[in-house]
Design an enzyme around this catalytic site. Structure first.
Site, PDB file in Angstrom:
ATOM      1  CG  HIS A 118      30.882  46.844   0.979  1.00 44.97           C
ATOM      2  ND1 HIS A 118      30.581  45.745   1.738  1.00 44.97           N
ATOM      3  CD2 HIS A 118      29.840  47.704   1.137  1.00 44.97           C
ATOM      4  CE1 HIS A 118      29.409  45.910   2.326  1.00 44.97           C
ATOM      5  NE2 HIS A 118      28.946  47.094   1.978  1.00 44.97           N
ATOM      6  CE  LYS A 136      35.406  39.131  -6.119  1.00 46.17           C
ATOM      7  NZ  LYS A 136      35.243  39.034  -4.663  1.00 46.17           N
ATOM      8  CE  LYS A 185      26.483  34.031   1.035  1.00 47.65           C
ATOM      9  NZ  LYS A 185      26.456  34.707  -0.277  1.00 47.65           N
TER      10      LYS A 185
END
Length: 776
Positions: free
Chosen positions: A326, A517, A623
């Site tokens: 991942h 991030k 999403k």
């Protein structure tokens, strides 16, 4: 009134004999949940004779299960109408806080996969740990993250069934525990297939020593109980000490061994000791490296427990297991000190050595290979990712760019050796929860135009493309977005006592706090906008609310420092009357699935700004896309595939790409950017010049040094914040001005993103696993 409604009311009457409107949220929750469990029980107990896929994962971030179960059973509207008839607010379930068991994308992905498996009629069952307190509940004190125990069982657990008679024993070096399974139903859309999520709870063999208690040795009397329960107490315990590392390894082995014992027990009921048939009946997917200890454990169970030869056992293991990588982050490519591994799992280590010896023999016969490049045990450590590649039949990345990085860089020598094992399976999310459930207004908008088959076949969204040129549809889409902003504002006010201006753009970055991030880059850019507006450099700017959400690991001080910095920037801006009509900044607390269900449908801009090549996939980007937000992001992870599907002209991409960063190599010197560009220097200096304060902790100074000089394990500006800063600011301002100048044209971009989101359904992802990897 049907049988289901009668059962709900009967359950309520047992708690509240008279006026149902006075029922507490817990009483309503239990009444409805038990009624659904009664309805599904016979279907759930029906055993599938087909090959089963087993998803081993350290976390399953389910979110509030009552809503998704009601939706998938077709009982959601019926239940809400029934509650209204008895003067109970259908929003009562929002007070049920049971979003435990997971942390971020890894756990939420696992939950999406289970939903898709059941909806597709695939026998896909999950295996993990029933954490007593999940991760943690996040609060803020003077802008700093504080952690509290997350008591997700406060409302009870009507969805789990304890299977006492199926408990198994798990042995460690100096400790043995019972692993007791709790089974949760996984209801597919339409209710035809109901799979199982089996979560293991650690319990002592001897919970209480009466003799020690009588001797007034009170703590010793319950020592075994406390030690056993520690294993399933908390997700991802802090592991910055040997004791913490030991607990993590115990957790991983605990659920891996228990799950394998459970699977073998079930297999032997039908096939006795014919273990060559095990790969025909079971496929086990290892979700990242956390459950990779399953590989030597299954070898041990087959060799020591069932008397198979190593050769026979290895063949079975390799056929049964497949591995998903991942992330390329070092902390996820787990390595365990040999001394620690031998102390915690002395009975398992010999099988790691057997694997190592087999691999060396295999490599040794190839004169072109250096055996040292392929060591599973090297530098005094057991390398779990290497073990996963060697002892499985499939290794997959989770986005095209991520898989290519695995093949060309992170696992290059393994790809050179076993190219046929490597696959790409781009992640996806379930549209049932992330559109049909969390955005019912948009769902109705879609269904009115193309029918409702998109709920189980998301590629149907392509039929929305012609509506991108329909003024009425675009106008309705704007109205829906405003309604979702109003709903979010109400939620944020109740949860965090902060008032959102719903006329603003909502610019949202919600995800786990990690340096790669780049929430800090976002904060720097916001500060730059603040200076630009305050000084008049920026003239045209549509008022914007910048929303952050996410948790930092308790031991990750730098990430916690970034949270503190963002909250300080928020205070600076929100209390400055010169700009606070143009800008708002809020960091919502305790971001979880329930918060995401409110935030994502309300967003205009989806911040996906990780350094190129670091985010394996991302799933929040998907999403946001299917809920009509445009992506403001780097050419990284699934952003690349989003742009391929919806067009770069309908999103906002900035920053250096992987090949550019590779070309820079050691020639990147962030101080050049710092010295040359006043805007960069100004936001950087805010960390140390008193613009904001870290309360004397020194964490802002450490952030400053880590970027300019490097710190701990990495070189200066490891994630290229200063390199990408100006392109990010320019792209963000361009996106803002596009919204300002032509709202209809901007909304057209949003609709086209929705229309092209079909490929990002987890139904497609799970179908691909089933066909290409699990051979179902």
């Amino acid at each position: 009134m049907n049988a289901y409604e009668e059962t709900v009311l009967q359950n309520l009457s047992e708690e509240i004999p008279a006026d149902f409107s006075k029922a507490t949220p817990k009483e309503v929750y239990m009444a409805v949940s038990k009624a659904v469990m009664k309805q599904i029980f016979s279907t759930w107990q029906t055993k599938s004779e087909r090959k089963k896929a087993c998803y081993f994962s350290a976390e399953f971030l389910l979110g509030r299960v009552i809503h998704s179960n009601l939706l998938n059973m077709g009982l959601l509207e019926e239940t809400e109408n029934l509650l209204r008839q008895h003067k109970i607010d259908p929003k009562v379930f929002e007070k049920v806080e049971d979003d435990a068991l997971g942390n971020g994308g890894l756990g939420r992905l696992a939950a999406c996969f289970l939903d898709s498996g059941a909806t597709l009629g695939i026998s896909l069952n999950g295996y993990g740990i029933r954490y007593r307190y999940g991760l943690f509940r996040q609060t803020f004190s003077y802008g700093e993250q504080k952690e509290e125990a997350d008591d997700w069982l406060a409302f009870g657990d009507p969805w789990s069934v304890r299977r006492e008679n199926e408990r198994v024993r798990v042995d460690f070096g100096e400790e043995s525990v019972w692993a007791v399974p709790y089974d949760m139903p996984v209801i597919g859309y339409g209710g035809k297939t109901i799979n199982t999520l089996r979560l293991w709870q650690s319990e002592p063999l001897h919970p209480f020593d009466f003799e020690l208690f009588n001797e007034q040795k009170y703590e010793e009397a319950v020592a075994e109980k406390n030690a056993a329960e520690r294993i399933s107490n908390v997700l991802y315990p802090n592991d910055d000490t040997d004791e913490g590392k030991s607990l993590r390894l115990k957790q991983q082995y605990f659920f891996s061994s228990a799950s394998l014992q459970s699977i073998l027990r079930e297999f032997k009921k039908s096939y006795a000791n014919d273990f060559k048939k095990l790969p025909e009946q079971y496929a086990i997917q290892l979700n990242d490296t956390h459950p990779v200890v399953s590989i030597p454990e299954l070898l041990r169970l087959l060799i020591a427990g069932e008397n198979l030869s190593f050769s026979e056992a290895f063949s079975i293991v390799q056929q049964v297991f497949s591995y998903t990588n991942h992330t390329i982050m070092a902390e996820a490519l787990e390595k365990w000190d040999v001394s620690l591994f031998c102390t915690v799992l002395p009975q398992v280590y010999p099988y790691v050595v057997m694997l190592q010896n087999r691999l060396r023999h295999e490599i040794g016969s190839n004169s072109q290979r250096n055996p040292d490049d392929y060591s599973l045990i090297a530098g005094g450590k057991v390398h779990m990712a290497k073990m996963a590649v060697y002892a499985t039949h499939s290794v997959n990345g989770v986005a095209k760019i991520h898989t290519e990085i695995l093949k060309k860089k992170t696992l290059k020598e393994w790809y050179d050796l076993y190219p046929e094992r490597f696959h790409n399976v781009t992640n996806g999310v379930t549209q049932r929860r992330w559109l049909a459930l969390c955005n019912r207004e948009l769902s109705k908008f879609i269904t009115n135009r193309i029918g409702n088959s998109w709920i189980t076949n998301l590629s149907e969204l392509e039929k929305l493309v012609p509506y991108a040129d329909d003024p009425d549809s675009l106008k309705q889409l704007m109205q829906i977005k405003k309604e979702k902003k109003n709903q979010l504002a109400d939620y944020v006010y109740r949860k965090d006592n902060f008032g959102l201006n719903t006329e603003n753009i909502f610019d949202v970055q919600v995800k786990r706090l990690h340096e790669y991030k780049r929430q800090l880059l976002n904060a720097f850019s916001i500060l730059d906008l603040y200076y630009g507006l305050k000084e008049g450099r920026i003239k045209d700017f549509y008022p914007t609310t910048f929303i952050f959400g996410g948790k930092a690991a308790p031991g990750y001080d730098r990430a916690k420092g970034i949270i503190k910095y963002i909250n300080e920037i928020a205070n600076l801006i929100n209390y400055d009357d010169a700009v606070n009509r143009k800008m708002q900044v809020v960091f919502v607390s305790n971001y979880d699935v329930s918060y995401a269900e409110k935030l994502i449908p309300a967003a205009d801009f989806s911040e996906q700004i990780s350094t190129a090549g670091t985010e394996a996939s991302g799933t929040s980007n998907m999403k946001f896309m299917m809920n009509g937000a445009v992506t403001l992001g780097t050419y990284d992870g699934a952003n690349i595939e989003i742009v391929e599907q919806a067009g770069e002209e309908n999103n906002y991409i900035f920053g250096a790409r992987v090949e550019e960063l590779e070309a820079l190599g050691e020639n990147y010197h962030p101080r050049i950017f710092y010295e040359r560009e006043p805007r960069i220097r100004r936001v950087m200096d805010s960390l140390v010049n008193g613009t904001v304060t870290d309360g004397g902790s020194g964490v802002f100074q450490e952030l400053y040094r880590s970027i300019l000089d490097g710190a701990s394990w990495h070189r200066a500006d490891y994630y290229y914040l200063l390199l990408d800063f100006l392109p990010y600011c320019e792209t963000r301002l361009r996106a803002n001005q596009d919204y300002l100048r032509d709202r209809t044209k901007f909304t057209r971009k949003c609709l086209l993103n929705i229309a092209h989101a079909g490929v990002f359904s987890s139904d497609r992802t799970v179908s691909q696993y089933a066909k290409e990897i699990w051979y179902l």
